[in-house]
Design a protein around this motif. Structure first.
Motif, PDB file in Angstrom:
ATOM      1  N   ILE A  76       3.816   6.723   2.717  1.00 49.06           N
ATOM      2  CA  ILE A  76       3.183   6.881   1.408  1.00 49.06           C
ATOM      3  C   ILE A  76       4.298   7.224   0.429  1.00 49.06           C
ATOM      4  CG2 ILE A  76       1.464   8.120   0.044  1.00 49.06           C
ATOM      5  CD1 ILE A  76       0.072   8.895   2.653  1.00 49.06           C
ATOM      6  N   THR A  77       4.511   6.368  -0.540  1.00 43.90           N
ATOM      7  CA  THR A  77       5.582   6.619  -1.504  1.00 43.90           C
ATOM      8  C   THR A  77       5.039   7.374  -2.718  1.00 43.90           C
ATOM      9  OG1 THR A  77       5.183   4.503  -2.597  1.00 43.90           O
ATOM     10  CG2 THR A  77       6.806   4.536  -0.816  1.00 43.90           C
ATOM     11  N   ALA A  78       5.931   8.131  -3.353  1.00 41.46           N
ATOM     12  CA  ALA A  78       5.593   8.871  -4.578  1.00 41.46           C
ATOM     13  C   ALA A  78       4.259   9.600  -4.409  1.00 41.46           C
ATOM     14  CB  ALA A  78       5.543   7.916  -5.764  1.00 41.46           C
ATOM     15  N   SER A  79       4.209  10.487  -3.451  1.00 38.19           N
ATOM     16  CA  SER A  79       2.951  11.141  -3.102  1.00 38.19           C
ATOM     17  C   SER A  79       2.373  11.940  -4.264  1.00 38.19           C
ATOM     18  CB  SER A  79       3.164  12.060  -1.897  1.00 38.19           C
ATOM     19  OG  SER A  79       4.065  13.094  -2.230  1.00 38.19           O
ATOM     20  N   ARG A  80       1.053  12.100  -4.216  1.00 40.50           N
ATOM     21  CA  ARG A  80       0.318  12.842  -5.227  1.00 40.50           C
ATOM     22  C   ARG A  80      -0.513  13.919  -4.544  1.00 40.50           C
ATOM     23  NH1 ARG A  80      -2.210   7.230  -7.642  1.00 40.50           N
ATOM     24  NH2 ARG A  80      -0.244   6.308  -8.372  1.00 40.50           N
ATOM     25  N   ALA A  81      -0.920  14.911  -5.275  1.00 41.29           N
ATOM     26  CA  ALA A  81      -1.751  15.972  -4.704  1.00 41.29           C
ATOM     27  C   ALA A  81      -3.020  15.390  -4.084  1.00 41.29           C
ATOM     28  CB  ALA A  81      -2.100  17.000  -5.774  1.00 41.29           C
ATOM     29  N   ALA A  82      -3.531  14.322  -4.674  1.00 41.66           N
ATOM     30  CA  ALA A  82      -4.759  13.696  -4.164  1.00 41.66           C
ATOM     31  C   ALA A  82      -4.562  13.021  -2.813  1.00 41.66           C
ATOM     32  CB  ALA A  82      -5.274  12.670  -5.175  1.00 41.66           C
ATOM     33  N   ASP A  83      -3.312  12.861  -2.383  1.00 43.27           N
ATOM     34  CA  ASP A  83      -3.052  12.279  -1.066  1.00 43.27           C
ATOM     35  C   ASP A  83      -3.247  13.303   0.052  1.00 43.27           C
ATOM     36  OD1 ASP A  83      -0.265  10.411  -2.407  1.00 43.27           O
ATOM     37  OD2 ASP A  83      -2.349   9.777  -2.143  1.00 43.27           O
ATOM     38  N   THR A  84      -3.443  14.559  -0.311  1.00 44.20           N
ATOM     39  CA  THR A  84      -3.680  15.606   0.692  1.00 44.20           C
ATOM     40  C   THR A  84      -4.918  15.249   1.507  1.00 44.20           C
ATOM     41  OG1 THR A  84      -2.658  17.341  -0.627  1.00 44.20           O
ATOM     42  CG2 THR A  84      -4.279  18.022   1.019  1.00 44.20           C
TER      43      THR A  84
END
Lengths: 113, 115
Positions: A76-84
């Motif tokens: 997963i590139t450039a992860s975001r908090a929503a990827d939790t």
């Protein structure tokens, strides 16, 4: 019984960083799928890669498959908090007349701000 | 389009009591699955239906678990009697693929607590 094992079991990164999860499995497969599960929710399908494919992309997701090593990775590139979430690999075995989806143990990803 | 619907979302019962879970798959999906998910683990298949037929129930503990999918649409999973070890999340999923090898769509699950 679980067919696949994800590695690591848990991963904590900061927003913007890349996250890599690995999956190893034991038997020959027809395809391998990755799913995401947010806390207290059902699983959501992310991507499917067939046994004759080596790499597949979908948005910020990149999946590789190495059938000789019986392993797959999810990036997963450039992860975001929503990827939790928890991420599971699932293998599809061809067993004669029916195919069966078998899930691994999952990687719990925490993305912090 | 509505997703896979499950009810109830939560159920708390005492051991030895019966319990039933209901699932309505996505319209047009012929294949329906029931999974059990223990805490910190991946889902494990209990039973798979193709239309009305249970084509894989090898992991279903038949002494206490039963399932049905009348008319090939919605399905019910029953446990009678429940044991402490049955506490888990019960997930229902459906797919278009009759061979079971394609993408599956999951419901939110029913969290069962057996006291």
């Amino acid at each position: 019984s679980q067919q696949g094992e994800e590695d690591p079991q848990a991963l904590s990164i900061q927003e913007g960083e890349n996250a890599t999860m690995n999956c190893s499995y034991k038997t020959s497969i027809n395809n391998l799928q990755w799913y995401r599960q947010n806390s207290g929710r059902g699983l959501v399908h992310l991507i499917l890669i067939r046994s004759n494919e080596r790499e597949k992309h979908s948005g910020r997701l990149r999946v590789t498959l190495d059938t000789s090593k019986k392993s797959s990775s999810l990036l997963i590139t450039a992860s975001r908090a929503a990827d939790t979430a928890s991420y599971f690999c699932a293998t599809v075995l061809n067993t004669g007349t029916a195919s069966k989806l078998t899930f691994g143990t999952g990687t719990r990803l925490q993305v912090t701000l | 389009e509505a997703g896979v619907v499950q009810s109830p979302r939560y159920k708390i019962i005492e051991k030895k009591q019966p319990v039933a879970f209901w699932c309505n798959p996505i319209s047009g999906h012929n294949t329906l699955y029931w999974y059990l998910q223990n805490l910190g683990q991946g889902p494990e298949l209990l039973i798979r239906y193709e239309n009305e037929e249970a084509v894989d129930d090898s992991q279903l503990p038949k002494d206490r678990f039963s399932a049905e999918r009348l008319k090939g649409v919605d399905s019910t999973l029953k446990i009678q009697p429940a044991e402490l070890g049955d506490s888990a999340v019960y997930l229902c999923a459906s797919s278009l693929d009759l061979r079971g090898g394609g993408e599956q769509f999951f419901g939110p699950g029913t969290r069962l607590t057996v006291l």
